[in-house]
Enzyme design. Sequence first.
Site, PDB file in Angstrom:
ATOM      1  N   ASP A  25      73.739  -4.058 -46.318  1.00 56.93           N
ATOM      2  CA  ASP A  25      73.379  -5.473 -46.381  1.00 56.93           C
ATOM      3  C   ASP A  25      71.939  -5.652 -45.929  1.00 56.93           C
ATOM      4  OD1 ASP A  25      75.936  -6.047 -47.150  1.00 56.93           O
ATOM      5  OD2 ASP A  25      76.442  -7.293 -45.419  1.00 56.93           O
ATOM      6  N   LYS A  82      76.462 -11.398 -53.521  1.00 54.13           N
ATOM      7  CA  LYS A  82      77.812 -11.942 -53.337  1.00 54.13           C
ATOM      8  C   LYS A  82      77.968 -13.301 -54.014  1.00 54.13           C
ATOM      9  CE  LYS A  82      78.552  -9.746 -48.795  1.00 54.13           C
ATOM     10  NZ  LYS A  82      79.619  -8.811 -49.164  1.00 54.13           N
ATOM     11  N   GLY A 154      81.488  -8.501 -40.003  1.00 48.69           N
ATOM     12  CA  GLY A 154      80.693  -9.111 -38.948  1.00 48.69           C
ATOM     13  C   GLY A 154      81.210  -8.886 -37.546  1.00 48.69           C
ATOM     14  N   ARG A 166      94.230   2.930 -44.992  1.00 49.90           N
ATOM     15  CA  ARG A 166      95.507   3.646 -44.826  1.00 49.90           C
ATOM     16  C   ARG A 166      96.633   2.954 -45.595  1.00 49.90           C
ATOM     17  NH1 ARG A 166      95.882   7.817 -41.397  1.00 49.90           N
ATOM     18  NH2 ARG A 166      94.388   8.110 -39.688  1.00 49.90           N
ATOM     19  N   GLY A 215      83.170  -3.826 -40.641  1.00 47.43           N
ATOM     20  CA  GLY A 215      83.234  -3.346 -39.261  1.00 47.43           C
ATOM     21  C   GLY A 215      82.647  -1.972 -39.015  1.00 47.43           C
ATOM     22  N   GLY A 236      77.452  -3.665 -43.231  1.00 47.05           N
ATOM     23  CA  GLY A 236      76.946  -5.031 -43.253  1.00 47.05           C
ATOM     24  C   GLY A 236      76.022  -5.298 -42.094  1.00 47.05           C
ATOM     25  N   SER A 237      76.588  -5.833 -41.025  1.00 47.83           N
ATOM     26  CA  SER A 237      75.789  -6.220 -39.863  1.00 47.83           C
ATOM     27  C   SER A 237      75.422  -5.022 -38.994  1.00 47.83           C
ATOM     28  CB  SER A 237      76.578  -7.236 -39.023  1.00 47.83           C
ATOM     29  OG  SER A 237      77.192  -8.205 -39.846  1.00 47.83           O
TER      30      SER A 237
END
Length: 295
Positions: A25, A82, A154, A166, A215, A236-237
């Site tokens: 990102d 997005k 996030g 999983r 995450g 992402g973050s």
Amino acid sequence: MTTETGTWTVKKGLAEMLKGGVIMDVTTPEQAKIAEEAGACAVMALERVPADIRAAGGVARMADPTVILRIMDAVTIPVMAKARIGHFVEAQVLESLGIDYIDESEVLTPADDLFHINKNDFKVPFVCGARNLGEALRRIGEGAAMIRTKGEPGTGNVVEAVRHARQVMSEIRKLTTLPKEERMSFAKEIGAPYELVCLVAETGRLPVVNFAAGGIATPADAALMMQLGVDGVFVGSGIFKSGDPIRRAKAIVAATTHYNDPKVIAEVSKDLGEPMVGIEIPTIPAEQRMQERGW
């Protein structure tokens, strides 16, 4: 309006070119260049990373086209952007900009709480999130060329991405052992197209690439997801909310490539600075969990 559509096979092939890679990102051309130089296989153009979207609250929409175009001009690798779940006009706008891939994303506020975009109407490939095999096959049935775990964006907490990866793989294993006469009932049970259920039963995998997202914050997180069997990772973050984005970006790419070599992962994990501040999933109210968006 006439729409030029690419065949699903062609779009699926474009997504397969990203296998083994890291998609990062970015919110500025400078960040996009850092990602490209670090070895990212693609970037996701955003106005705000998921951690900031979560903190700000309110309605999160498609990024300003100017932001996206500046990022597209800054790099030579593919650029994703997005669109809100169900917002086919945002997707039309992104396609008109010449974007390489569209993410119909639960990170943004859904525009339609009943229907997702009919992705077969577009020539650009779509990536969609999934928590289980039913969600994955419904999105593929709508034309998605790539699937990713939803995780919990996030948060810097990989637990939900692990759970979703999983879950998909567990359901695939179960499906491959079922007698043929039980496949229709299984398709009904998970709410998935019967033809795709049969295809997964025969091949033992999803018919499109399956990345991890939501995450991932450390090189070890990325390697964990790769060892669980995904085809690549979205970050992402986790990079640009950390203390040293350049080193962390390079380290996550290296760990994704050498995911089976703990010595390499240990080496690239040294002196990375502070990771992003994480959030425990149970502290997030159910109505604020992005993974619950979509169906």
